[in-house]
Motif scaffolding. Structure first.
Motif, short mmCIF file in Angstrom:
data_model
loop_
_atom_site.label_atom_id
_atom_site.label_comp_id
_atom_site.label_asym_id
_atom_site.label_seq_id
_atom_site.Cartn_x
_atom_site.Cartn_y
_atom_site.Cartn_z
N ILE A 144 0.96 -1.31 0.06
CA ILE A 144 -0.38 -0.46 0.35
C ILE A 144 0.77 1.22 0.48
N ASN A 145 0.77 2.19 -1.47
CA ASN A 145 1.23 3.22 -1.20
C ASN A 145 0.68 4.47 -0.47
N SER A 146 1.20 5.41 0.54
CA SER A 146 0.34 6.59 0.81
C SER A 146 0.01 7.42 0.01
N TYR A 147 -0.87 8.12 0.02
CA TYR A 147 -0.98 9.59 -0.89
C TYR A 147 -1.47 10.39 -0.20
N LYS A 148 -0.47 11.89 -0.98
CA LYS A 148 0.18 13.07 0.34
C LYS A 148 -0.57 14.31 -1.06
N ILE A 149 -0.99 14.85 -0.21
CA ILE A 149 -1.53 15.53 -1.09
C ILE A 149 -2.33 16.97 -0.06
N ALA A 150 -1.70 18.37 -1.30
CA ALA A 150 -1.75 19.59 0.00
C ALA A 150 -2.61 20.11 0.38
N SER A 151 -3.10 20.41 1.03
CA SER A 151 -3.85 20.55 1.69
C SER A 151 -4.61 21.77 1.58
N ILE A 273 -2.60 13.11 4.77
CA ILE A 273 -2.17 11.93 4.58
C ILE A 273 -3.56 10.81 4.19
N TYR A 274 -3.21 10.34 3.22
CA TYR A 274 -4.59 9.93 2.54
C TYR A 274 -3.69 7.60 2.40
N PHE A 290 -1.10 14.51 -6.41
CA PHE A 290 -0.58 14.06 -5.53
C PHE A 290 0.66 13.98 -6.00
N THR A 291 1.07 12.85 -4.33
CA THR A 291 2.79 12.44 -4.26
C THR A 291 2.29 10.62 -3.70
N LEU A 292 2.89 9.67 -3.95
CA LEU A 292 3.35 8.92 -2.98
C LEU A 292 4.02 9.44 -1.69
N GLU A 293 3.61 8.15 -0.71
CA GLU A 293 4.63 8.21 0.05
C GLU A 293 5.67 6.95 0.59
#
Length: 331
Positions: A144-151, A273-274, A290-293
């Motif tokens: 599982i990759n987490s997704y980072k999205i700017a708020s 982070i999602y 998004f970027t993958l975290e």
């Protein structure tokens, strides 16, 4: 039934009287989360469906390794199974040459099988999951990759959509119970969650890590979300996390992301982070830049030899799962 590795190292099941020794053991590691008596009681006696299975290795009477299995009911496509989560696999740095963690976890697995647990899931780290698969008989469910999205990336939602703090009064408990009963989807694979679960898991967490909120549309409650402000212990970067949620058909996954982003943006937290909780939520995440975290490695360990192959195949298909960040979240 204790296991003696040599004259000085014994693997055994922990008792309540071992609590303080286990706490002292964890405090040797300078962990970012507090491990105290309240936490031990909460994890091993309150948030579980049965007493946790805690296996420890002792050297000269001192705890040098630990593994826990926390019983949890798990829904599998409309049927409830006796499941569990494995966690807190730790060996003392000073005593790594005296005991291997797989011997401690295998001891715990034997107890889980005797206790009638059908299967468990775990989130081992990158270095441990391969050992779980190769030596312990676990199966890798997915990566599982987490997704980072700017708020600051969100669209304003209509005025009739509001976010209310969960106050914990009788009315809130009633509304939460009604929401969970109506909209929790049991036709997938997920931890079985009812009112008691949400209260014990999030609201009664001894360290008050979570922020709980209702989503209202024109005064009707249409969702419940659990959020968390997280500080990375190494980089010190602060981010928001969507930990868990229940939403009605009147709240889309895209709206949920917008609501969460706006909440953290108003708290001056730059990124959220999602997890790709399920297929619908994963597709909604892709609508945002998004970027993958970081990667997570959920694994499955089967204990019940009578589980038929069809059920096992369904459990091993990650597309069947609804897995929130709170189902891991290091507890």
């Amino acid at each position: 039934m204790d296991v003696m590795i040599n004259k000085k190292v014994i693997i055994r099941e922990a008792k309540a009287t071992d609590r303080d020794s286990i706490i002292s053991f964890f405090n040797e590691f300078n962990l970012p989360y507090l491990r105290d008596r309240s936490y031990w009681i909460w994890l091993n006696r309150i948030v579980t469906t049965d007493y946790s299975i805690v296996a420890i290795a002792e050297y000269e009477g001192k705890v040098i390794a630990h593994y826990a299995i926390v019983p949890l009911d798990i829904n599998v496509l409309g049927f409830k199974y006796r499941g569990a989560q494995g966690l807190n696999a730790v060996v003392s740095e000073k005593h790594r040459n005296k005991v291997q963690i797989y011997k401690v976890s295998n001891f715990a697995y034997k107890i889980a099988r005797k206790r009638g647990i059908d299967f468990m899931y775990a989130f081992p780290n990158r270095g441990y999951w391969e050992m779980q698969v190769k030596i312990e008989g676990c199966k890798l469910l997915s990566v599982i990759n987490s997704y980072k999205i700017a708020s600051n990336i969100y669209k304003e939602f209509p005025r009739e959509i509001t976010i209310d703090n969960f106050k914990g009064d009788k009315e809130d408990f009633f509304n939460m119970d009604k929401l969970v009963e109506y909209y929790n989807n049991f036709n997938n694979i997920s931890v079985h969650k009812n009112l008691s679960y949400y209260i014990n898991r999030y609201i009664n967490h001894p360290q008050n890590l979570y922020s709980c909120h209702f989503i209202r549309i024109t005064d009707e409650i249409e969702g419940f979300i659990v959020l968390k402000k997280y500080t990375n212990p190494y980089s010190k970067e602060i981010s928001g996390h969507l930990i868990d949620y229940v939403i009605s058909g009147n709240v889309s996954e895209k709206q949920l992301i917008n609501i969460t982003n706006k909440y953290f943006n108003q708290k001056n937290i730059e990124n959220v982070i999602y997890w790709p909780t399920n297929n619908n939520f994963k597709e909604a995440l892709k609508l945002f830049p998004f970027t993958l975290e970081f990667e997570s490695f959920p694994c499955i360990k089967f204990f019940n030899k009578e589980l038929n192959l069809e059920i096992k195949d369904k459990i091993m298909n990650f597309k069947n799962w609804n897995m929130n960040m709170g189902d891991c979240d290091v507890f």
